[in-house]
Design a protein around this motif. Sequence first.
Motif, short mmCIF file in Angstrom:
data_model
loop_
_atom_site.label_atom_id
_atom_site.label_comp_id
_atom_site.label_asym_id
_atom_site.label_seq_id
_atom_site.Cartn_x
_atom_site.Cartn_y
_atom_site.Cartn_z
N GLU A 1 0.82 -1.21 0.00
CA GLU A 1 0.00 0.00 0.00
C GLU A 1 0.85 1.26 0.00
O GLU A 1 0.42 2.30 -0.46
CB GLU A 1 -0.94 0.00 1.21
CG GLU A 1 -1.86 -1.21 1.28
CD GLU A 1 -2.75 -1.33 0.06
OE1 GLU A 1 -3.25 -0.29 -0.42
OE2 GLU A 1 -2.94 -2.46 -0.43
N GLU A 2 2.05 1.17 0.54
CA GLU A 2 2.92 2.35 0.61
C GLU A 2 3.68 2.51 -0.70
O GLU A 2 4.32 1.59 -1.18
CB GLU A 2 3.92 2.20 1.76
CG GLU A 2 3.28 2.22 3.13
CD GLU A 2 4.29 2.06 4.24
OE1 GLU A 2 5.48 2.31 4.00
OE2 GLU A 2 3.88 1.68 5.33
N VAL A 3 3.59 3.70 -1.28
CA VAL A 3 4.27 3.98 -2.53
C VAL A 3 5.12 5.24 -2.31
O VAL A 3 4.63 6.24 -1.79
CB VAL A 3 3.26 4.23 -3.68
CG1 VAL A 3 3.96 4.66 -4.94
CG2 VAL A 3 2.42 2.99 -3.90
N ASP A 4 6.37 5.15 -2.71
CA ASP A 4 7.23 6.32 -2.65
C ASP A 4 6.82 7.22 -3.81
O ASP A 4 7.13 6.95 -4.97
CB ASP A 4 8.70 5.90 -2.77
CG ASP A 4 9.65 7.08 -2.71
OD1 ASP A 4 9.18 8.24 -2.79
OD2 ASP A 4 10.86 6.86 -2.59
N SER A 5 6.10 8.27 -3.51
CA SER A 5 5.51 9.10 -4.56
C SER A 5 6.56 9.76 -5.45
O SER A 5 6.33 9.94 -6.65
CB SER A 5 4.58 10.16 -3.96
OG SER A 5 5.32 11.02 -3.10
N SER A 6 7.71 10.12 -4.90
CA SER A 6 8.73 10.77 -5.74
C SER A 6 9.30 9.77 -6.76
O SER A 6 9.51 10.11 -7.92
CB SER A 6 9.85 11.35 -4.88
OG SER A 6 10.52 10.33 -4.17
N THR A 7 9.52 8.53 -6.34
CA THR A 7 10.00 7.51 -7.26
C THR A 7 8.92 7.18 -8.28
O THR A 7 9.19 7.06 -9.47
CB THR A 7 10.41 6.24 -6.49
OG1 THR A 7 11.40 6.58 -5.53
CG2 THR A 7 10.93 5.17 -7.44
#
Length: 151
Positions: A36-42
């Motif tokens: 569920e966690e996504v590194d938005s910058s990547t």
Amino acid sequence: MLVKRLAAFLLPFLLLACGHPRLSKTETQHFVINKEEVDSSTYKYIQPYKEKLDDAMNEVIGFAPEALVKHQPESNLTNFFAEAMMEKAKKITKDTADLVALFNYGGIRTSVPQGDVRVGNMYEVMPFENQLVFLPLKGSELQKVLDLLAE
């Protein structure tokens, strides 16, 4: 005399070198990956590349009226690739009288589903950078290869 001294000096090293390595400690770590966690910058950085790649991989390049499935010793999928190699070989060489196509069965990784065939399907089936190689053989040499494969 020098040989005896050298032998006496090297003997302990030779005996120690013959020993078997032993595992002294093992350690295990477990990491929880939260999908569920996504590194938005990547994600923002790779998104344009992913979209272009998805467009290229989803391009329809053919239609399979039935699923192409691999089986040994022969199947519609292995026959398809052998025939495709033969057609390519005929375009490359003028000496087509005695062409034979052989390939690594293990290199075919999955089947092709019935319906539209996409570029991505081909990368899933054969994900390696394969090369078409011409190898001149005498009939007796080819027979040895075929006998070996038949074993």
